[in-house]
Design a protein around this motif. Structure first.
Motif, mmCIF file in Angstrom:
data_model
loop_
_atom_site.group_PDB
_atom_site.id
_atom_site.type_symbol
_atom_site.label_atom_id
_atom_site.label_comp_id
_atom_site.label_asym_id
_atom_site.label_seq_id
_atom_site.Cartn_x
_atom_site.Cartn_y
_atom_site.Cartn_z
ATOM 1 N N VAL A 300 35.954 60.372 36.600
ATOM 2 C CA VAL A 300 35.949 58.666 36.353
ATOM 3 C C VAL A 300 35.488 57.842 37.067
ATOM 4 C CG1 VAL A 300 38.080 57.335 36.553
ATOM 5 C CG2 VAL A 300 38.773 59.454 35.833
ATOM 6 N N THR A 301 34.775 58.705 38.131
ATOM 7 C CA THR A 301 33.977 57.749 38.856
ATOM 8 C C THR A 301 32.776 57.785 37.713
ATOM 9 O OG1 THR A 301 35.232 58.517 40.579
ATOM 10 C CG2 THR A 301 32.760 57.140 41.116
ATOM 11 N N ILE A 302 32.355 59.098 37.792
ATOM 12 C CA ILE A 302 31.329 59.017 36.729
ATOM 13 C C ILE A 302 31.466 58.081 35.501
ATOM 14 C CG2 ILE A 302 29.538 60.682 34.883
ATOM 15 C CD1 ILE A 302 30.199 62.807 37.333
ATOM 16 N N LYS A 303 32.597 58.184 34.577
ATOM 17 C CA LYS A 303 32.782 56.847 33.688
ATOM 18 C C LYS A 303 32.349 56.158 33.598
ATOM 19 C CE LYS A 303 34.357 58.574 29.457
ATOM 20 N NZ LYS A 303 33.163 58.932 28.199
ATOM 21 N N LEU A 304 33.419 55.866 35.302
ATOM 22 C CA LEU A 304 33.688 53.810 34.895
ATOM 23 C C LEU A 304 32.111 53.208 35.644
ATOM 24 C CD1 LEU A 304 37.538 54.013 37.177
ATOM 25 C CD2 LEU A 304 35.979 53.279 35.103
ATOM 26 N N ARG A 305 31.268 54.353 36.482
ATOM 27 C CA ARG A 305 29.464 54.008 36.915
ATOM 28 C C ARG A 305 28.616 53.141 34.918
ATOM 29 N NH1 ARG A 305 25.504 56.814 38.679
ATOM 30 N NH2 ARG A 305 24.567 54.814 38.615
ATOM 31 N N ARG A 306 29.056 53.784 34.200
ATOM 32 C CA ARG A 306 29.198 53.478 33.014
ATOM 33 C C ARG A 306 29.425 52.749 31.770
ATOM 34 N NH1 ARG A 306 27.136 59.259 31.736
ATOM 35 N NH2 ARG A 306 25.446 60.169 34.109
ATOM 36 N N LEU A 307 31.111 52.315 32.358
ATOM 37 C CA LEU A 307 31.601 51.032 32.084
ATOM 38 C C LEU A 307 31.287 49.810 32.683
ATOM 39 C CD1 LEU A 307 34.936 52.867 31.455
ATOM 40 C CD2 LEU A 307 33.015 51.776 29.874
ATOM 41 N N PRO A 308 31.359 48.548 32.325
ATOM 42 C CA PRO A 308 31.223 47.251 32.748
ATOM 43 C C PRO A 308 31.726 46.997 34.301
ATOM 44 C CG PRO A 308 31.687 47.625 30.613
ATOM 45 C CD PRO A 308 31.401 48.281 30.334
ATOM 46 N N ILE A 309 32.784 48.001 34.208
ATOM 47 C CA ILE A 309 33.519 47.562 35.560
ATOM 48 C C ILE A 309 32.697 48.467 37.053
ATOM 49 C CG2 ILE A 309 35.240 49.189 35.297
ATOM 50 C CD1 ILE A 309 35.995 46.157 36.960
ATOM 51 N N GLY A 310 31.986 49.299 36.555
ATOM 52 C CA GLY A 310 31.868 50.621 37.352
ATOM 53 C C GLY A 310 29.923 49.569 37.538
ATOM 54 N N ARG A 311 29.261 49.088 36.321
ATOM 55 C CA ARG A 311 27.749 47.656 36.899
ATOM 56 C C ARG A 311 28.450 46.914 37.942
ATOM 57 N NH1 ARG A 311 26.689 49.477 30.981
ATOM 58 N NH2 ARG A 311 26.206 51.596 31.064
ATOM 59 N N ALA A 312 29.402 45.992 37.179
ATOM 60 C CA ALA A 312 29.827 45.182 37.897
ATOM 61 C C ALA A 312 30.143 45.402 39.482
ATOM 62 C CB ALA A 312 31.068 44.170 37.662
ATOM 63 N N TRP A 313 30.644 46.538 39.808
ATOM 64 C CA TRP A 313 30.984 47.134 41.211
ATOM 65 C C TRP A 313 29.079 47.410 41.730
ATOM 66 C CZ3 TRP A 313 35.152 50.843 39.755
ATOM 67 C CH2 TRP A 313 35.886 51.226 39.611
ATOM 68 N N GLU A 314 28.709 48.021 40.647
ATOM 69 C CA GLU A 314 27.084 48.142 42.078
ATOM 70 C C GLU A 314 26.193 46.731 41.769
ATOM 71 O OE1 GLU A 314 25.496 51.969 41.101
ATOM 72 O OE2 GLU A 314 25.727 51.560 39.724
ATOM 73 N N ALA A 315 26.639 45.980 40.991
ATOM 74 C CA ALA A 315 25.776 44.372 41.336
ATOM 75 C C ALA A 315 26.404 43.702 42.251
ATOM 76 C CB ALA A 315 26.050 43.414 40.193
ATOM 77 N N LEU A 316 27.749 44.008 42.623
ATOM 78 C CA LEU A 316 28.676 43.147 43.921
ATOM 79 C C LEU A 316 27.847 43.722 45.134
ATOM 80 C CD1 LEU A 316 30.940 41.315 43.989
ATOM 81 C CD2 LEU A 316 32.007 43.154 44.121
ATOM 82 N N ARG A 317 28.011 44.929 45.122
ATOM 83 C CA ARG A 317 27.203 45.801 46.207
ATOM 84 C C ARG A 317 25.767 44.938 46.716
ATOM 85 N NH1 ARG A 317 25.591 51.700 45.335
ATOM 86 N NH2 ARG A 317 24.347 50.723 44.145
ATOM 87 N N GLU A 318 24.921 44.958 45.357
ATOM 88 C CA GLU A 318 23.828 44.529 45.837
ATOM 89 C C GLU A 318 23.539 43.135 45.880
ATOM 90 O OE1 GLU A 318 21.013 45.844 45.020
ATOM 91 O OE2 GLU A 318 21.638 47.683 44.762
ATOM 92 N N ASP A 319 24.657 42.005 45.251
ATOM 93 C CA ASP A 319 24.231 40.709 45.729
ATOM 94 C C ASP A 319 26.061 39.800 44.859
ATOM 95 O OD1 ASP A 319 23.751 38.108 46.048
ATOM 96 O OD2 ASP A 319 21.297 38.471 45.454
ATOM 97 N N GLU A 320 26.640 39.573 46.096
ATOM 98 C CA GLU A 320 27.955 38.615 45.550
ATOM 99 C C GLU A 320 27.373 37.667 44.491
ATOM 100 O OE1 GLU A 320 30.555 38.696 47.768
ATOM 101 O OE2 GLU A 320 31.683 37.291 46.896
ATOM 102 N N ILE A 321 26.192 36.662 45.594
ATOM 103 C CA ILE A 321 26.340 35.521 44.861
ATOM 104 C C ILE A 321 25.600 35.018 43.775
ATOM 105 C CG2 ILE A 321 25.383 33.550 45.335
ATOM 106 C CD1 ILE A 321 25.751 33.776 47.873
#
Lengths: 466, 314, 304
Positions: A300-321
């Motif tokens: 599920v984690t690997i799948k989620l990483r390739r979905l918009p929600i997972g990308r948003a998580w990683e983007a959040l980690r990079e820069d919330e603003i």
């Protein structure tokens, strides 16, 4: 007590800052080693030097000059060897990156081999250790390790992907364990119903706790999650009518094989399949159950990483603003990460309750949260493989200490290697962080590519501030 | 249809922002029109970035109304009705009208279609160039993935949406000349490329208004020219108006249709570039008293500062 | 009423101890932005060292003077605890300065696990208790009721007050204090101006540990018992105190410590002893959610 000397000295050899740029002469190294010895003597006074023994109302003292001398000698020797032999060699080695050494193809093969090995593991253990010996290997090393791998993967969603520092993850593990245990005992639901319900409850708690705290940033979030984790544990202790307090809940029904209990009776698993009864059946079943749960988490984690929600998580980690400037609802995004991580923690908790048949607040202390977080960070945040390796190394490594009974032949029957389990665990955390601050696998795998997928250096990946 | 005048895309009225006792913006009113590039200029500390932060919802203004009308046929009556209703926005027959001061930051981008860049570039450095552009299309992809559920089961609808998102990203990559670097981490790009990528990323949200905070800062003259071309292309081909803060007067005078000058949080001039150039109030604000000596000193300081910006900003 | 005053005095005693530990958290957080997770265990270690020294010195001095013994325990205990803290910073934190933000936190958690288990290994897992050090108390008449102040409580107030005054002087009036405040504001600029940042950070750890050692001795005087696991809960509560007072603010740490001590005692006295820790943790959560900059801290403005 000699081995405490060995273990304590391991910490000492790192003393006195960085090694000088040029290899010092033997004389200078000897001076340095002498300084290390003096430092150890200073630190060991009086906490190691004088042993306290309770005698009646007072305390009796016992001097241990020998032990301190041994510690100092080991420290000096270690420092000397470090300066004259190890240090120059380390400096002579070219700077290299762990992940850089393996091509992506090799990594894929490592993953495949690991998967096949884990799938065959119970039978390998049976073949190598026999029926009696295999119990320990399947239970302590197999099932227990996989629980930590699963918890690590669950927390990795929150910490590794979304960059939210959660120091109270064990609370969701506890919610899962207690809700499934109570549902099974009071309502009489089967394990297979309790399992998803435990996940849902944990996720709901994740949302409930997450809602007020997720707007906090940085270490504040970590501390609030720690506080919530402790509050849940303290409530479990004090709300005796509901949770049984310190005594916990016992007699939790064991999971069945699609309705077949693992008992010696006529309606049991063994009788149904016409094999002779052995407790190993249940263990092997539990092994594959937790393996399936862990692999589900991973999938599920690997799948989620390739979905918009997972990308948003990683983007959040990079820069919330920046996320907010792109129209991403950061609170919802954080909440889903929190809930998702909590859900897998809840699954693991339900499994834990069913495996043990008994749960108490003792199993859900802060130390567990710290251990799981350490696994995630040591593995390399966001890396599924790294987390699995870190869990095997840290939990398996300390578990191996239980196997060191032969040391008693050397140090005498009073010697108990398991006493040093957590001491070495803490030390290993420090050493691994100093050695690899970004964890074992620090590179990041892109979630989508136009031409060619290239690993991203950990130096560019941010660790989040929430 | 009444005879009321068309409403501009963005109307800022009586905007005031106080931080404690400090008045950063003082009763500022201006408008930005569809199909135009509006520049916001002024000396350091004039409150330009604060205006941006109010428009994009990062700050809540103390006083004032910030209205955004997608459609030119929107009237003042519509705006007054929305203001009195207490709602944050209204969207009827495709005519969206938004009160930005009432909306949270992410909604301003998601619903009102206002995108922005930052003075100190905020790319997702650990993600690839392509990923940066895909994340910008989050809301559309989220819908297509059925809020993750459809995406998890691998629905075709999501796959198609993702393909479309990649296509859109490639379009912008081609335009900014970064197609070959699509799979490299954004943090590895040179400074000028990062600036352009940030603009492309903002454009991937499909904005009606694009707010650029010093897009030319730290660019060399060649990159500056490329930027001008890019911004004109955005204005002319994409139904996107631009509001930009800029210190580089060559950029401002070259590309803007309309300039608003701020000093100490208040508007001192508003008009076409040639009007601004000859406005005594603007000259005084920029150069202080009109004396040769001071002018020389200013030029020297400017030179020093831009040198520092180029060398030290990274 | 006299019951309430009695609880206030008990709360102040506890609060003084929390405040002393909290200073270590707040100073380290202020200067390097790191939660020094091992600080609670440094406190526990100091308490153990104090117990050993106390038994050793008082057996050497005989009944001669508990006063001299306490002074010696305090001074030697502070020195030895500072040495530990100095080495911990060098080994576990300094190599990670400027690296990944989570690395020092994990390292500190590892250090915390190491320290408590180290003490367990070298001194055993059971409680060590000594006979009460200072007995006797002062009874104060108040209207028709009365309350008591134990001598040991008076000692705790006195020592805390004197040391805080000394510490305040160091931070406000000496060049070391100026360096510390400068590093807190801007470490890079401070080093450009010729401040030895590494040394200043080392000294911050040393001073924090010294104050924790005072807390350790006072803890022993008050409760007469130590255990290897006693670092975590007082540590977290002291951290709560630092957060409540506004992390980074030194007077805030003391104020927060006293408030937490009072709340905990009064909660136990009037509501439920079982839930006293829940109360402390709830305060922590509520403070952070609704007042993240604490009582005396500077508000944290988001830079866009």
């Amino acid at each position: 007590m000699q081995s405490s000397a060995a273990s304590a000295s391991a910490s000492r050899k790192l003393d006195i800052g960085p090694a000088p740029a040029d290899s010092p002469g033997v004389g200078a190294a000897a001076m340095d080693a002498a300084k290390s010895a003096l430092l150890v003597i200073g630190l060991a006074t009086p906490i190691v030097l004088i042993e306290t023994k309770q005698s009646g109302a007072g305390v009796a003292l016992e001097w241990r000059f020998g032990l301190v001398a041994v510690l100092a000698a080991i420290a000096a020797l270690a420092r000397f060897i470090h300066l004259t032999v190890v240090g120059p060699r380390v400096r002579a080695m070219p700077a290299s990156n762990m992940a850089g050494r393996f091509s992506p193809g090799t990594v894929t093969w490592i993953k495949r081999f690991a998967l096949v090995f884990v799938l065959l593991y119970p039978f390998i253990a049976l073949a190598l250790a026999g029926k009696g010996g295999a119990i320990k290997w399947i239970d302590n090393f197999g099932i227990q390790l996989l629980i930590y791998v699963m918890l690590g993967w669950g927390l990795n969603i929150v910490v590794g992907l979304a960059g939210l520092l959660d120091l109270g993850y064990v609370a969701f593990y506890a919610v899962g364990a207690y809700s499934s245990a109570l549902l099974a005992k009071t309502v009489g639901l089967s394990f297979w119903l309790c399992l998803p319900l435990a996940g849902i409850f944990a996720a709901l708690w994740g949302i409930l706790l997450g809602f007020p705290v997720l707007r906090l940033r940085g270490d504040y979030l970590a501390i609030v999650t720690l506080a919530f984790g402790e509050i849940i544990r303290l409530v479990l202790i004090n709300w005796v009518d509901f949770t049984g307090g310190y005594a916990g809940i016992s007699g939790i029904p064991r999971p069945t094989f699609f309705g077949l209990p693992f008992t010696a009776g006529d309606d049991g698993f063994a009788a149904f399949f016409g094999v002779s009864f052995t407790p190993l059946h249940r263990l092997i079943f539990l092994f594959y159950l937790i393996l399936a749960l862990a692999l589900l988490t991973n999938y599920v984690t690997i799948k989620l990483r390739r979905l918009p929600i997972g990308r948003a998580w990683e983007a959040l980690r990079e820069d919330e603003i920046a996320c907010r400037s792109l129209g991403i609802d950061t609170v919802m995004t954080k909440l889903t990460a929190f809930a998702m991580g909590a859900m897998f923690g809840g699954f693991a908790g339900a499994f834990f309750a069913a495996r043990q048949g008994f749960i108490s607040p003792e199993s859900f202390i802060f130390m567990e949260s710290a251990v799981i977080l350490a696994i995630v960070v040591l593995g390399g945040m966001g890396s599924q493989l790294g987390v699995a390796i870190a869990a095997v190394v840290m939990i398996g490594g300390t578990e191996l200490l239980r196997e060191l009974d032969w040391l008693k032949d050397i140090f005498g029957p009073g010697f108990d290697p398991t006493k040093y389990r957590m001491l070495l665990f803490g030390l290993a955390m420090v050493v691994m962080m100093v050695w690899k601050p970004r964890g074992l696998i620090s590179t990041r795998e892109p979630s989508i590519a136009l031409h060619e997928r290239k690993a991203i250096s950990g130096a560019l990946v941010k660790e989040g501030h929430g | 249809m009444s005879m009321q005048a068309e409403m501009p895309l963005l109307v800022v009225e009586h905007l005031t922002m106080r931080f404690g006792g400090l008045v950063a913006i003082d009763d500022l009113s201006f408008a930005a029109h569809r199909g135009e590039i509006t520049a916001l200029i002024g000396p350091n500390g004039a409150g330009k970035t604060t205006v941006f932060n109010c428009i994009t919802g990062f700050y809540k203004p103390t006083v004032g109304r910030i209205a955004l009308a997608h459609d030119a046929t929107t009237t003042q009556t519509d705006l007054d009705r929305l203001t009195n209703s207490g709602d944050r926005w209204r969207k009827a027959d495709g005519r969206g009208l938004y009160l930005l001061e009432r909306m949270p930051d992410y909604e301003i981008t998601a619903k009102a279609k206002v995108a922005r860049t930052f003075q100190n570039i905020r790319l997702f450095t650990g993600m690839t160039v392509l990923e940066n552009l895909i994340v910008a299309q989050h809301n559309a992809l989220m819908r297509a993935s059925g809020w993750t559920v459809l995406g998890l089961v691998g629905a075709r609808r999501f796959k198609e949406a993702e393909r479309a998102a990649v296509e859109r990203a490639t379009f912008w990559l081609d335009l900014i000349g970064l197609t070959l670097r699509a799979d490299d981490p954004a943090g590895d790009l040179p400074y000028g490329d990062q600036r352009r990528l940030e603009i492309a990323r903002a454009m991937c949200t499909g904005p009606r208004l694009l707010c650029l905070d010093e897009p030319a800062a730290g660019l060399n003259p060649k990159e500056s020219l490329e930027l001008n071309t890019l911004l004109r292309a955005i204005r002319d081909d994409h139904d996107t108006a631009i509001l930009l803060i800029e210190h580089d007067m060559s950029v401002v005078m070259e590309i803007s249709d309309h300039v608003v000058v701020l000093e100490h949080g208040a508007k001192i001039s508003d008009g076409t570039p040639s009007h601004i150039k000859n406005d005594p109030a603007v000259i005084a604000a920029y150069l202080g008293v009109d004396e040769d000596e001071e002018e020389a000193a200013e030029a020297e300081i400017e030179g020093l500062q831009s040198g520092l910006d180029h060398g030290g900003a990274r | 009423m006299d019951y309430f005053i009695q609880q206030m005095i008990n709360g102040l005693t506890l609060g003084s101890i929390y405040g002393l530990i909290a200073i270590g958290y707040t100073m380290v957080y202020g200067i390097i932005g790191m939660i020094n997770f091992a600080h609670g265990d440094v406190f526990m270690l100091s308490s153990f060292i104090a117990l050993i020294l106390l038994v050793l010195i008082s057996s050497a001095l005989g009944a001669l003077g508990i006063g001299i013994a306490l002074v010696l325990v305090l001074v030697i205990g502070m020195a030895l605890t500072s040495l530990w803290s100095f080495v911990i910073e060098r080994v576990a934190y300094r190599p990670l300065r400027g690296s990944f933000r989570l690395a020092p936190l994990i390292s500190a958690i590892g250090m915390s696990i190491f320290l408590s288990n180290f003490v367990q290994v070298v001194q055993g897992p059971n409680n060590r208790s000594v006979p009460p050090l200072l007995q006797g108390y002062l009874t104060v008449q108040l209207g028709d009721g009365s309350f008591t102040i134990a001598y040991k409580q008076m000692l705790i107030f006195l020592v805390t007050a004197v040391l805080l005054a000394g510490f305040w002087f160091v931070v406000q009036k000496t060049s070391l204090g100026r360096s510390m405040r400068a590093c807190e504001q801007d470490r890079k600029m401070a080093s450009l101006l010729g401040i030895d940042v590494d040394r200043t950070i080392s000294l911050t750890f040393v001073i924090g540990a010294a104050l924790a050692a005072v807390a350790g001795v006072m803890y022993l005087v008050q409760y007469n018992v130590v255990n290897f696991a006693d670092g975590f809960v007082p540590g977290v509560k002291a951290f709560t105190a630092a957060v409540l007072g506004g992390i980074g603010s030194l007077p805030g740490a003391v104020l927060g410590g006293i408030l937490i001590g009072l709340i905990e005692t009064i909660w136990s006295a009037y509501f439920s002893i079982d839930y006293k820790d829940v109360a402390a943790f709830s305060i922590l959560a509520i403070t952070l959610i609704f007042m993240p900059s604490g009582l005396l801290g500077r508000p944290d403005v988001e830079k866009v």
